[in-house]
Write a protein that holds these residues in place. Structure first.
Motif, PDB file in Angstrom:
ATOM      1  N   GLY A 122      -7.263   1.504  -5.683  1.00  0.00           N
ATOM      2  CA  GLY A 122      -7.465   1.454  -7.130  1.00  0.00           C
ATOM      3  C   GLY A 122      -8.595   2.387  -7.555  1.00  0.00           C
ATOM      4  N   GLN A 175       0.835  -1.202   0.000  1.00  0.00           N
ATOM      5  CA  GLN A 175       0.000   0.000   0.000  1.00  0.00           C
ATOM      6  C   GLN A 175       0.874   1.258   0.000  1.00  0.00           C
ATOM      7  N   MET A 190      -7.329   5.866  -7.449  1.00  0.00           N
ATOM      8  CA  MET A 190      -6.510   6.162  -8.629  1.00  0.00           C
ATOM      9  C   MET A 190      -7.404   6.459  -9.839  1.00  0.00           C
ATOM     10  N   ARG A 237       2.313   1.848  -3.405  1.00  0.00           N
ATOM     11  CA  ARG A 237       1.303   2.371  -4.330  1.00  0.00           C
ATOM     12  C   ARG A 237       1.018   3.855  -4.055  1.00  0.00           C
ATOM     13  N   LYS A 290      -5.392  -3.411  -9.290  1.00  0.00           N
ATOM     14  CA  LYS A 290      -6.232  -3.937  -8.224  1.00  0.00           C
ATOM     15  C   LYS A 290      -7.520  -3.137  -8.145  1.00  0.00           C
ATOM     16  N   SER A 327      -3.468   1.068 -12.045  1.00  0.00           N
ATOM     17  CA  SER A 327      -3.677   0.154 -10.927  1.00  0.00           C
ATOM     18  C   SER A 327      -4.237  -1.148 -11.461  1.00  0.00           C
TER      19      SER A 327
END
Length: 162
Positions: free
Chosen positions: A58, A26, A61, A29, A53, A51
């Motif tokens: 995600g 995490q 994003m 990211r 996920k 992303s």
């Protein structure tokens, strides 16, 4: 009892390891998002967050990409508007300068006695007409600026068209 304690320690260790690995992922990211946003703010267009996920981060994003697209569109619109205003001001300065030069030219000719008495009145009349035309252009510019700044207040009233 020792095996039970060993199992509990193993489960807790595994839980802590999984949590730490997840937290590391995490954090990585989030740092990726931060760097990408810094690049965009630094002027790099066309960059988007990626992303793989479908989790909360995600989704964040994805929403950030929508915000970036909106920002880029507004930036393009702003740049087009600024270019349009520059062209308008350039054209306007030319349109204002032309009658002003005429007014100055006619009046200078009269003042410097380069015009005979018979034509002086006509020169002064022409200079006045050019000055009125210049005044009208300046009034139109003022109205345009007010309109662009939403400063004009319209007052509705009934009107008999017949």
């Amino acid at each position: 009892m020792i095996t039970l304690l060993g199992i509990i320690i193993a489960v807790l260790s595994l839980t802590v390891f999984i949590f730490a690995a997840r937290q590391f992922t995490q954090n990585r990211r989030v740092l990726y998002m931060k760097k990408t946003l810094e690049d965009i703010l630094g002027g790099q267009d066309g960059i988007r967050l990626l992303s793989d996920k479908a989790d909360t981060l995600g989704d964040l994003m994805y929403k950030t990409n929508e915000l970036i697209d909106s920002y880029c569109q507004q930036k393009q619109n702003y740049e087009k508007e600024q270019l349009s205003k520059k062209k308008l001001l350039s054209n306007l300065s030319h349109d204002v300068r032309t009658p002003l030069v005429s007014v100055v030219g006619y009046l200078e000719a009269v003042i410097q006695d380069r015009v005979d008495e018979k034509n002086k009145a006509e020169y002064i009349k022409t200079a006045l007409e050019k000055a009125y035309a210049l005044k009208e252009q300046i009034n139109q510019l003022f109205e345009f600026v007010q309109s662009d700044a939403n400063e004009i207040k319209f007052k509705l009233e009934r009107l008999d068209l017949c």
